[in-house]
Motif scaffolding. Sequence first.
Motif, PDB file in Angstrom:
ATOM      1  N   LEU A 131       0.802  -1.223   0.000  1.00  0.00           N
ATOM      2  CA  LEU A 131       0.000   0.000   0.000  1.00  0.00           C
ATOM      3  C   LEU A 131       0.836   1.275   0.000  1.00  0.00           C
ATOM      4  O   LEU A 131       0.274   2.370  -0.052  1.00  0.00           O
ATOM      5  CB  LEU A 131      -0.913   0.017   1.235  1.00  0.00           C
ATOM      6  CG  LEU A 131      -1.906  -1.148   1.367  1.00  0.00           C
ATOM      7  CD1 LEU A 131      -2.613  -1.082   2.712  1.00  0.00           C
ATOM      8  CD2 LEU A 131      -2.907  -1.127   0.227  1.00  0.00           C
ATOM      9  N   GLY A 132       2.145   1.157   0.061  1.00  0.00           N
ATOM     10  CA  GLY A 132       3.003   2.329   0.192  1.00  0.00           C
ATOM     11  C   GLY A 132       2.964   3.257  -1.011  1.00  0.00           C
ATOM     12  O   GLY A 132       2.438   2.932  -2.082  1.00  0.00           O
ATOM     13  N   TYR A 133       3.561   4.449  -0.822  1.00  0.00           N
ATOM     14  CA  TYR A 133       3.590   5.467  -1.887  1.00  0.00           C
ATOM     15  C   TYR A 133       4.251   4.921  -3.141  1.00  0.00           C
ATOM     16  O   TYR A 133       3.808   5.182  -4.261  1.00  0.00           O
ATOM     17  CB  TYR A 133       4.337   6.702  -1.378  1.00  0.00           C
ATOM     18  CG  TYR A 133       4.311   7.878  -2.324  1.00  0.00           C
ATOM     19  CD1 TYR A 133       3.187   8.695  -2.411  1.00  0.00           C
ATOM     20  CD2 TYR A 133       5.406   8.172  -3.127  1.00  0.00           C
ATOM     21  CE1 TYR A 133       3.155   9.778  -3.274  1.00  0.00           C
ATOM     22  CE2 TYR A 133       5.391   9.251  -4.000  1.00  0.00           C
ATOM     23  CZ  TYR A 133       4.266  10.063  -4.066  1.00  0.00           C
ATOM     24  OH  TYR A 133       4.245  11.131  -4.928  1.00  0.00           O
ATOM     25  N   ASN A 134       5.315   4.160  -2.964  1.00  0.00           N
ATOM     26  CA  ASN A 134       5.993   3.508  -4.086  1.00  0.00           C
ATOM     27  C   ASN A 134       5.789   1.999  -4.034  1.00  0.00           C
ATOM     28  O   ASN A 134       6.659   1.235  -4.491  1.00  0.00           O
ATOM     29  CB  ASN A 134       7.494   3.834  -4.047  1.00  0.00           C
ATOM     30  CG  ASN A 134       7.771   5.303  -4.262  1.00  0.00           C
ATOM     31  OD1 ASN A 134       7.175   5.939  -5.133  1.00  0.00           O
ATOM     32  ND2 ASN A 134       8.673   5.865  -3.456  1.00  0.00           N
ATOM     33  N   GLY A 135       4.654   1.590  -3.500  1.00  0.00           N
ATOM     34  CA  GLY A 135       4.387   0.179  -3.315  1.00  0.00           C
ATOM     35  C   GLY A 135       3.906  -0.526  -4.560  1.00  0.00           C
ATOM     36  O   GLY A 135       3.887   0.034  -5.670  1.00  0.00           O
ATOM     37  N   VAL A 136       3.486  -1.764  -4.348  1.00  0.00           N
ATOM     38  CA  VAL A 136       3.093  -2.625  -5.468  1.00  0.00           C
ATOM     39  C   VAL A 136       1.896  -2.059  -6.218  1.00  0.00           C
ATOM     40  O   VAL A 136       1.878  -2.028  -7.457  1.00  0.00           O
ATOM     41  CB  VAL A 136       2.775  -4.040  -4.937  1.00  0.00           C
ATOM     42  CG1 VAL A 136       2.256  -4.918  -6.073  1.00  0.00           C
ATOM     43  CG2 VAL A 136       4.008  -4.666  -4.299  1.00  0.00           C
ATOM     44  N   ILE A 137       0.880  -1.601  -5.488  1.00  0.00           N
ATOM     45  CA  ILE A 137      -0.342  -1.101  -6.150  1.00  0.00           C
ATOM     46  C   ILE A 137      -0.034   0.143  -6.969  1.00  0.00           C
ATOM     47  O   ILE A 137      -0.401   0.236  -8.157  1.00  0.00           O
ATOM     48  CB  ILE A 137      -1.430  -0.819  -5.106  1.00  0.00           C
ATOM     49  CG1 ILE A 137      -1.890  -2.116  -4.446  1.00  0.00           C
ATOM     50  CG2 ILE A 137      -2.625  -0.096  -5.756  1.00  0.00           C
ATOM     51  CD1 ILE A 137      -2.941  -1.937  -3.381  1.00  0.00           C
ATOM     52  N   ASN A 138       0.625   1.106  -6.367  1.00  0.00           N
ATOM     53  CA  ASN A 138       0.944   2.338  -7.096  1.00  0.00           C
ATOM     54  C   ASN A 138       1.875   2.075  -8.272  1.00  0.00           C
ATOM     55  O   ASN A 138       1.688   2.630  -9.367  1.00  0.00           O
ATOM     56  CB  ASN A 138       1.571   3.360  -6.147  1.00  0.00           C
ATOM     57  CG  ASN A 138       0.534   4.121  -5.347  1.00  0.00           C
ATOM     58  OD1 ASN A 138      -0.551   4.422  -5.842  1.00  0.00           O
ATOM     59  ND2 ASN A 138       0.841   4.418  -4.098  1.00  0.00           N
ATOM     60  N   SER A 139       2.869   1.230  -8.076  1.00  0.00           N
ATOM     61  CA  SER A 139       3.808   0.922  -9.163  1.00  0.00           C
ATOM     62  C   SER A 139       3.096   0.219 -10.315  1.00  0.00           C
ATOM     63  O   SER A 139       3.336   0.521 -11.488  1.00  0.00           O
ATOM     64  CB  SER A 139       4.952   0.048  -8.639  1.00  0.00           C
ATOM     65  OG  SER A 139       5.675   0.706  -7.633  1.00  0.00           O
ATOM     66  N   GLY A 140       2.195  -0.702  -9.972  1.00  0.00           N
ATOM     67  CA  GLY A 140       1.459  -1.413 -11.015  1.00  0.00           C
ATOM     68  C   GLY A 140       0.533  -0.498 -11.800  1.00  0.00           C
ATOM     69  O   GLY A 140       0.478  -0.563 -13.034  1.00  0.00           O
ATOM     70  N   LEU A 141      -0.193   0.380 -11.093  1.00  0.00           N
ATOM     71  CA  LEU A 141      -1.104   1.300 -11.778  1.00  0.00           C
ATOM     72  C   LEU A 141      -0.339   2.322 -12.621  1.00  0.00           C
ATOM     73  O   LEU A 141      -0.790   2.703 -13.714  1.00  0.00           O
ATOM     74  CB  LEU A 141      -1.983   2.021 -10.752  1.00  0.00           C
ATOM     75  CG  LEU A 141      -2.972   1.138  -9.975  1.00  0.00           C
ATOM     76  CD1 LEU A 141      -3.713   1.957  -8.935  1.00  0.00           C
ATOM     77  CD2 LEU A 141      -3.958   0.460 -10.923  1.00  0.00           C
ATOM     78  N   LEU A 142       0.815   2.750 -12.147  1.00  0.00           N
ATOM     79  CA  LEU A 142       1.639   3.681 -12.927  1.00  0.00           C
ATOM     80  C   LEU A 142       2.183   3.013 -14.182  1.00  0.00           C
ATOM     81  O   LEU A 142       2.240   3.633 -15.259  1.00  0.00           O
ATOM     82  CB  LEU A 142       2.794   4.210 -12.068  1.00  0.00           C
ATOM     83  CG  LEU A 142       2.453   5.264 -11.016  1.00  0.00           C
ATOM     84  CD1 LEU A 142       3.645   5.508 -10.093  1.00  0.00           C
ATOM     85  CD2 LEU A 142       2.024   6.578 -11.682  1.00  0.00           C
ATOM     86  N   SER A 143       2.574   1.755 -14.067  1.00  0.00           N
ATOM     87  CA  SER A 143       3.177   1.064 -15.205  1.00  0.00           C
ATOM     88  C   SER A 143       2.193   0.817 -16.334  1.00  0.00           C
ATOM     89  O   SER A 143       2.579   0.795 -17.514  1.00  0.00           O
ATOM     90  CB  SER A 143       3.778  -0.265 -14.745  1.00  0.00           C
ATOM     91  OG  SER A 143       2.761  -1.134 -14.261  1.00  0.00           O
TER      92      SER A 143
END
Length: 290
Positions: A129-141
Amino acid sequence: MAQPWNSEAKAGLKLISPTALYATLLLAAPLATVLIFSVMTDGQGKVIWDFTFANYVEVWTGKVYQAIMLRSLTVSMLVTLVTVIIAFPIAYFVSFHVAPSRKSLWLFLITIPFWTSYLIRVFLWKVILGYNGVINSGLLSIGVIDEPLQWINYNVGALVMTLAHAYAPFAILPIFVALEKIDRSLLEAGQDLGESRLRTFWRVTLPLAMPGVIAATLIVFIPTIGDYVTPDLIGGGKLPMIANMIEVKMLKQNDKALGSAIAVSAMLIVAIVSLIFLFMNRRFLRGQSR
């Protein structure tokens, strides 16, 4: 004529004495110490043996303590609700739709989270759930978002999600045991009498499974209200719960008297809420039996 303290009584006393002594030393003695400290006076790092109710007055009238206790109750109730709602379908599926020869395998898979430390599991959710975590990284990619989401961490929702995942196996197992004890012929009889599956579930399966649901509710509710690791890591220290306040008073401020009063107040509130739930559940079961 039966003699008091016969050989059987002595043997029984010898049998339970080690356990009773162990329970007294490790449970009753610390609890008694906390109760005594809660009505003593703090003397700048040490307890003064001067009886007072000032600690309880401060706890029950202080706005900060009221807000933290309310947050703790809210989070714990939400976690309990979410966990039981998730756990019941899983337990129902394993009990009613999995072949008997494969149930052990499913239970084994359910207990896999216990293989790792609770602290490690909380850290993993922080990574997810972190700022640079799995969810954010995946959605950004994949281009769904242009910048990392900030609202998925350090909030009540993140706390509830993390705690629900951590305590889900504790809720699944007692519900599964209760469902396994249900006589399947009762369900067949209900359907033979013209009841739909939904109505049979509501009037037969759910009431008979309530002992497991009650156990799951209490098993989840009681420890989550006293959790302090998850609010500290997932909440980022911005959403302290009652256990965090106790830790601050006891360890950081060395105010054992006030910390003990907070702890006793929390235990009292948990006991009252648990008794209210048990009373409501008893009324529900009486209504279903009519």
